[in-house]
Design a protein around this motif. Sequence first.
Motif, PDB file in Angstrom:
ATOM      1  N   UNK A   1       9.771   3.690 -10.590  1.00  0.00           N
ATOM      2  CA  UNK A   1       8.966   3.973  -9.400  1.00  0.00           C
ATOM      3  C   UNK A   1       7.617   4.572  -9.770  1.00  0.00           C
ATOM      4  N   UNK A   2       7.582   5.296 -10.871  1.00  0.00           N
ATOM      5  CA  UNK A   2       6.346   5.958 -11.273  1.00  0.00           C
ATOM      6  C   UNK A   2       5.299   4.962 -11.779  1.00  0.00           C
ATOM      7  N   UNK A   3       5.743   3.733 -12.028  1.00  0.00           N
ATOM      8  CA  UNK A   3       4.813   2.701 -12.472  1.00  0.00           C
ATOM      9  C   UNK A   3       4.194   1.970 -11.281  1.00  0.00           C
ATOM     10  N   UNK A   4       4.726   2.229 -10.093  1.00  0.00           N
ATOM     11  CA  UNK A   4       4.211   1.586  -8.876  1.00  0.00           C
ATOM     12  C   UNK A   4       3.060   2.397  -8.296  1.00  0.00           C
ATOM     13  N   UNK A   5       2.288   1.752  -7.404  1.00  0.00           N
ATOM     14  CA  UNK A   5       1.188   2.448  -6.735  1.00  0.00           C
ATOM     15  C   UNK A   5       1.736   3.652  -5.971  1.00  0.00           C
ATOM     16  N   UNK A   6       1.032   4.763  -6.029  1.00  0.00           N
ATOM     17  CA  UNK A   6       1.518   6.024  -5.488  1.00  0.00           C
ATOM     18  C   UNK A   6       1.864   5.912  -4.004  1.00  0.00           C
TER      19      UNK A   6
END
Length: 248
Positions: free
Chosen positions: A137-142
């Motif tokens: 999830x941390x690799x996705x847009x905030x």
Amino acid sequence: MLRIQNLHADVGGKEILKGLDLVVPAGEVHAVMGPNGAGKSTLSYVLTGRGGYEVTAGSATLDGEDLLALAPDQRAARGVFLSFQYPLEIPGVPALTFIRTALNAQRRARGEPEATAPEFLKLARENAAALKIDFDMLKRALNVGFSGGEKKRMEILQMAMLKPRLLILDETDSGLDIDALKIVSEGVNALRSPDRAMLVITHYQRLLDHIRPDRVHVMADGRIAASGGPELALELEREGYDKYARAA
């Protein structure tokens, strides 16, 4: 740590804070409760320096330093953090990039060395696991496409990574189911520290069942109308805010 005296503030020419006094010592968690329109979110925005909120009188200091004289980024570098009621979505900016940029900007402002990539990733993995956040999830847009609970957990992750000294939580329980509320509360409780203060803004006792406050304040019509121990939150749950709103 945080001392607010006779604070008055306007929004769009309308006075919202009307002589607010509040002290939050280091090591303590204070809850602010009150009806809609009492000025709770305005207080959080004034302390963090959001534009459009004009202080017309009074003072707010952190460890004796005038907060109101500092720009928002300077307040953040001093350790002030706001967890939003409605976290913003930032398309195109991965959460990892956002958090690392914020962390290193604060470290530079304090004259500290920046986090290396391996150091940062290790911290991010550890804190994400503690909050039951899938690292992918941390690799996705905030916050883009995140559920309400995921957005709030991402806010707590930012707190854990940035390690602020004054945490302001603006209705962190809003939109959370029971499981997400417990996870978020555990993350907040893990940040309790003798040199850190927390201001928890909420409507409901249910959050305070998990985050046990040292003091509870009732806010009405832009002022602190009453203060007490955790039992005050139970009274509000039973009886509501009417008598405090009428008195204000």
